[in-house]
Design a protein around this motif. Sequence first.
Motif, PDB file in Angstrom:
ATOM      1  N   ARG A 484       0.746  -1.154  -0.063  1.00 62.15           N
ATOM      2  CA  ARG A 484      -0.101  -0.023  -0.199  1.00 62.15           C
ATOM      3  C   ARG A 484       1.001   1.149  -0.027  1.00 62.15           C
ATOM      4  O   ARG A 484       0.204   2.218  -0.757  1.00 62.15           O
ATOM      5  CB  ARG A 484      -0.895  -0.127   1.218  1.00 62.15           C
ATOM      6  N   GLN A 485       1.873   1.233   0.721  1.00 57.74           N
ATOM      7  CA  GLN A 485       2.808   2.520   0.813  1.00 57.74           C
ATOM      8  C   GLN A 485       3.674   2.547  -0.630  1.00 57.74           C
ATOM      9  O   GLN A 485       3.462   3.581  -1.165  1.00 57.74           O
ATOM     10  CB  GLN A 485       3.837   2.326   1.730  1.00 57.74           C
ATOM     11  N   ARG A 486       3.821   1.531  -1.340  1.00 63.17           N
ATOM     12  CA  ARG A 486       4.205   2.005  -2.782  1.00 63.17           C
ATOM     13  C   ARG A 486       3.275   2.429  -3.633  1.00 63.17           C
ATOM     14  O   ARG A 486       3.653   3.058  -4.349  1.00 63.17           O
ATOM     15  CB  ARG A 486       4.865   0.282  -3.291  1.00 63.17           C
ATOM     16  N   ILE A 487       2.163   1.676  -3.571  1.00 66.23           N
ATOM     17  CA  ILE A 487       0.885   2.342  -4.157  1.00 66.23           C
ATOM     18  C   ILE A 487       0.781   3.914  -3.953  1.00 66.23           C
ATOM     19  O   ILE A 487       0.507   4.818  -4.837  1.00 66.23           O
ATOM     20  CB  ILE A 487      -0.270   1.558  -4.042  1.00 66.23           C
ATOM     21  N   SER A 488       0.737   4.157  -2.646  1.00 64.54           N
ATOM     22  CA  SER A 488       0.806   5.598  -2.403  1.00 64.54           C
ATOM     23  C   SER A 488       1.830   6.294  -2.968  1.00 64.54           C
ATOM     24  O   SER A 488       1.627   7.677  -3.454  1.00 64.54           O
ATOM     25  CB  SER A 488       0.713   5.817  -0.702  1.00 64.54           C
ATOM     26  N   ILE A 489       2.858   6.027  -2.904  1.00 67.69           N
ATOM     27  CA  ILE A 489       4.232   6.727  -3.608  1.00 67.69           C
ATOM     28  C   ILE A 489       3.832   6.862  -5.124  1.00 67.69           C
ATOM     29  O   ILE A 489       4.140   7.897  -5.689  1.00 67.69           O
ATOM     30  CB  ILE A 489       5.455   6.174  -3.394  1.00 67.69           C
ATOM     31  N   ALA A 490       3.275   5.830  -5.768  1.00 65.04           N
ATOM     32  CA  ALA A 490       2.922   5.705  -7.136  1.00 65.04           C
ATOM     33  C   ALA A 490       1.961   6.873  -7.583  1.00 65.04           C
ATOM     34  O   ALA A 490       2.248   7.503  -8.386  1.00 65.04           O
ATOM     35  CB  ALA A 490       2.518   4.345  -7.765  1.00 65.04           C
ATOM     36  N   ARG A 491       1.046   7.049  -6.619  1.00 65.96           N
ATOM     37  CA  ARG A 491       0.143   7.878  -6.783  1.00 65.96           C
ATOM     38  C   ARG A 491       0.574   9.299  -6.677  1.00 65.96           C
ATOM     39  O   ARG A 491       0.203  10.217  -7.485  1.00 65.96           O
ATOM     40  CB  ARG A 491      -1.099   7.862  -5.818  1.00 65.96           C
ATOM     41  N   SER A 492       1.377   9.441  -5.732  1.00 68.35           N
ATOM     42  CA  SER A 492       1.993  10.996  -5.173  1.00 68.35           C
ATOM     43  C   SER A 492       2.923  11.233  -6.434  1.00 68.35           C
ATOM     44  O   SER A 492       3.128  12.483  -6.832  1.00 68.35           O
ATOM     45  CB  SER A 492       2.732  10.914  -4.050  1.00 68.35           C
ATOM     46  N   LEU A 493       3.549  10.319  -7.382  1.00 66.66           N
ATOM     47  CA  LEU A 493       4.199  10.394  -8.554  1.00 66.66           C
ATOM     48  C   LEU A 493       3.550  10.741  -9.832  1.00 66.66           C
ATOM     49  O   LEU A 493       4.361  10.963 -10.972  1.00 66.66           O
ATOM     50  CB  LEU A 493       5.542   9.695  -8.594  1.00 66.66           C
ATOM     51  N   ALA A 494       2.214  10.333  -9.885  1.00 70.55           N
ATOM     52  CA  ALA A 494       1.513  10.413 -10.998  1.00 70.55           C
ATOM     53  C   ALA A 494       1.559  11.735 -11.877  1.00 70.55           C
ATOM     54  O   ALA A 494       1.466  11.836 -13.048  1.00 70.55           O
ATOM     55  CB  ALA A 494      -0.057  10.096 -10.820  1.00 70.55           C
ATOM     56  N   LEU A 495       1.612  12.864 -11.198  1.00 69.79           N
ATOM     57  CA  LEU A 495       1.791  14.146 -11.814  1.00 69.79           C
ATOM     58  C   LEU A 495       3.229  14.666 -12.018  1.00 69.79           C
ATOM     59  O   LEU A 495       3.476  15.814 -12.408  1.00 69.79           O
ATOM     60  CB  LEU A 495       1.077  15.111 -10.731  1.00 69.79           C
ATOM     61  N   ALA A 496       3.963  13.788 -11.745  1.00 75.28           N
ATOM     62  CA  ALA A 496       5.563  14.177 -11.786  1.00 75.28           C
ATOM     63  C   ALA A 496       5.826  15.344 -11.239  1.00 75.28           C
ATOM     64  O   ALA A 496       6.488  16.526 -11.986  1.00 75.28           O
ATOM     65  CB  ALA A 496       5.868  14.239 -13.241  1.00 75.28           C
ATOM     66  N   PRO A 497       5.815  15.305  -9.868  1.00 71.63           N
ATOM     67  CA  PRO A 497       5.906  16.563  -9.013  1.00 71.63           C
ATOM     68  C   PRO A 497       7.486  16.790  -9.110  1.00 71.63           C
ATOM     69  O   PRO A 497       8.242  16.122  -9.207  1.00 71.63           O
ATOM     70  CB  PRO A 497       5.466  16.067  -7.789  1.00 71.63           C
ATOM     71  N   GLU A 498       7.758  18.163  -8.592  1.00 71.15           N
ATOM     72  CA  GLU A 498       9.151  18.522  -8.419  1.00 71.15           C
ATOM     73  C   GLU A 498       9.646  18.623  -6.946  1.00 71.15           C
ATOM     74  O   GLU A 498      10.485  18.501  -6.829  1.00 71.15           O
ATOM     75  CB  GLU A 498       9.158  20.075  -8.840  1.00 71.15           C
ATOM     76  N   LEU A 499       8.528  18.394  -6.076  1.00 71.08           N
ATOM     77  CA  LEU A 499       8.771  18.489  -4.928  1.00 71.08           C
ATOM     78  C   LEU A 499       7.965  17.171  -4.052  1.00 71.08           C
ATOM     79  O   LEU A 499       6.776  17.089  -4.297  1.00 71.08           O
ATOM     80  CB  LEU A 499       8.345  19.661  -3.933  1.00 71.08           C
ATOM     81  N   LEU A 500       8.384  16.409  -3.438  1.00 71.96           N
ATOM     82  CA  LEU A 500       7.722  15.304  -2.821  1.00 71.96           C
ATOM     83  C   LEU A 500       8.080  15.482  -1.359  1.00 71.96           C
ATOM     84  O   LEU A 500       9.033  15.331  -0.712  1.00 71.96           O
ATOM     85  CB  LEU A 500       8.207  13.879  -3.202  1.00 71.96           C
ATOM     86  N   ILE A 501       6.880  15.611  -0.603  1.00 73.59           N
ATOM     87  CA  ILE A 501       6.919  15.428   0.962  1.00 73.59           C
ATOM     88  C   ILE A 501       6.775  14.318   1.506  1.00 73.59           C
ATOM     89  O   ILE A 501       5.536  13.765   1.164  1.00 73.59           O
ATOM     90  CB  ILE A 501       6.083  16.781   1.435  1.00 73.59           C
ATOM     91  N   CYS A 502       7.433  13.544   2.208  1.00 74.71           N
ATOM     92  CA  CYS A 502       7.172  12.400   2.823  1.00 74.71           C
ATOM     93  C   CYS A 502       7.250  12.312   4.236  1.00 74.71           C
ATOM     94  O   CYS A 502       8.103  12.692   4.991  1.00 74.71           O
ATOM     95  CB  CYS A 502       8.317  11.365   2.304  1.00 74.71           C
ATOM     96  N   ASP A 503       5.982  12.132   4.746  1.00 69.03           N
ATOM     97  CA  ASP A 503       5.780  12.154   6.256  1.00 69.03           C
ATOM     98  C   ASP A 503       5.745  10.891   6.818  1.00 69.03           C
ATOM     99  O   ASP A 503       4.868   9.979   6.859  1.00 69.03           O
ATOM    100  CB  ASP A 503       4.564  13.123   6.591  1.00 69.03           C
ATOM    101  N   GLU A 504       6.785  10.361   7.717  1.00 71.56           N
ATOM    102  CA  GLU A 504       6.901   9.407   8.331  1.00 71.56           C
ATOM    103  C   GLU A 504       6.698   8.113   7.282  1.00 71.56           C
ATOM    104  O   GLU A 504       5.525   7.143   7.749  1.00 71.56           O
ATOM    105  CB  GLU A 504       6.177   9.133   9.477  1.00 71.56           C
TER     106      GLU A 504
END
Length: 636
Positions: A484-504
């Motif tokens: 699930r955490q890998r899926i969450s990371i995949a979703r956060s990268l779907a828009l090809a962001p410049e900044l990724l904030i990872c909270d724990e």
Amino acid sequence: MTTDLASEPILQREHVPVAGRDLLRVENLSIAIKTHKFELNVVKNASFRVPAGKTVALVGESGSGKSIIAQAIMGILPGAARITSGSILFRDPAMDQLEFDHAAERPDGIYMQSMRGSRISMIFQEPMTSLSPIHKVGDQIEEALTLHHKVSRKEARQTTIEMLGRVGFPDPARAYDMYSMELSGGLRQRAMIAMALICRPALLIADEPTTALDVTVQAQVLGLLKRAQQFLNMSMLLITHDLGVVANMADEVVVIYHGNILESGDVRTIFKEPGHPYTRALMAAVPDLATPCDERLKALREVDHVVPDMLYARERPKGDGPLLSVSHVSKTYKVRESSWLSSSSKPFLALDDVSLKVRRGECLGIVGESGCGKSTLSKLIMRALTADNGDITFHGAKGDIDVMTAKGEALKTYRRCAQFVFQDPFGSLTPRATILNLLMEPLEIHGIGTAQSRRKMAGDLVRMVGLDETVLNRYPHSFSGGQRQRISIARSLALAPELLICDEPVSALDVSVQAQILNLLNALRREIGLTMLFISHNLAVVRYIADRIAVMRKGRIVEIADRDSLFANPIHPYTQALLNAVPNTDPDSPLDFSVPDMEIQDVEMLWEEKYRCWSMPSPDTRLREVSDRHWVLSNA
């Protein structure tokens, strides 16, 4: 068979185990869980022992069978589970060393009812779900005492308050009348420990007792368990996947995988000369303060991360200047007074004049205890909250964006440029949506691609995080926590962001899955120049992944420096306390549990005496440079 355990006052009674005898022996234990079509064997011929007065650590990944063995010992197996063979032999020193087989006893029988919570107690992983929110803390702890012992109401209250004091509550009498929601995570865990110890058990089962705790609070709780074990002469079965905790707490280690005991022995032998390949792999997957930061972690199951073309195609700002600037930001919450009948509130300063810069392509780590303001800062950066004052500016590829005042298209552009990875992926993934819908939703909102191209992008994203494209038609509940955490990371990268904030993002994951996630994030930084803000209380993880680290305390940044400088020369006493509290996986370098708990007042007093700058918030308090790019909180 049962016995009358109601005798003299609890805190004065002692039952000393016979030295060299095993308090608990699990022999050839097998447990099966019934599903719709068949029975699944989850524990297979497991055998191990817990010697009198010793701590045995049961180590393994999620789903390995650790917790269900603990439930079998306690006689609280779920209805779908049953013991198919083997024995659980318990020899209680309070019962003239008579031995009982818990595998053969009725869970609802008189014997198990008299043992459970009295002679064998358990500390559960999540204290918030284990404590009743509608009953006072003292009443819940006292219930175990009055259930098993004949004591008056006055004696029970006095004994409970005394136990609250023993587990470190600063005002035990006041804590007795508080509710769990009024306590911090560390104090809730202490309340659970008090509840487990109130009847002076012979055996304490601690199931992941410090997983969600800050490193300083974790050290306090571990020290408390050590002292309680000595005071009560009890044995402990410690269930955990944190090898640093194991090295500092255990006398013996039992390694379990898919219900099979693979290896067992004394802690020094297991850590210095692990015999089984799985044990060696488990050790290699854990980052510690000595792990080379440019070395790829050795995950138990290697995952090939193929970065899709859509992430390479994203336009990114050039140069090494800041991608994000946070300047003099403060945030105050209104906190309701403790009385249920009062509608008044008082201000709570969550962030106090915070300033920092995140450079393009770097990973800035933020560490600190719960309540220090880490998550509040991340929410302000994401515009999920509004700051009282200050400035937050995003210097993206399409120009500068004032995050605090952005509206309309500017805000929509910023939402695409900055994305968030939450601590709890299950809570952040809609349970009614398939993985395909979850990954396509942000693309649809921002009008990216056609339906066909969005479907292809979703497939590329799941392959990037090491999952097969067949998972797209499944729902979040059908995946493990790591998946699930890998899926969450995949979703956060779907828009090809410049900044990724990872909270724990890895705090609740097994070390093997944690290694996969950290390797993935490092690959993204290296291959596409992703900029990250990484929030964690695990200093070993932050040291491994971050280029620079900011230490937060009570809403302020008290120290910020590059990784090597901070760990080689920590200056602020709170930073020193954090580093001293990190459990090492080397049994030859144990934590010093003889040092008393460092309370908030102690840290502040020490710092005030040294620099005269900590006692009260003031406008002239700021960071001063003590060496090249190493800053510490100090007066001008």
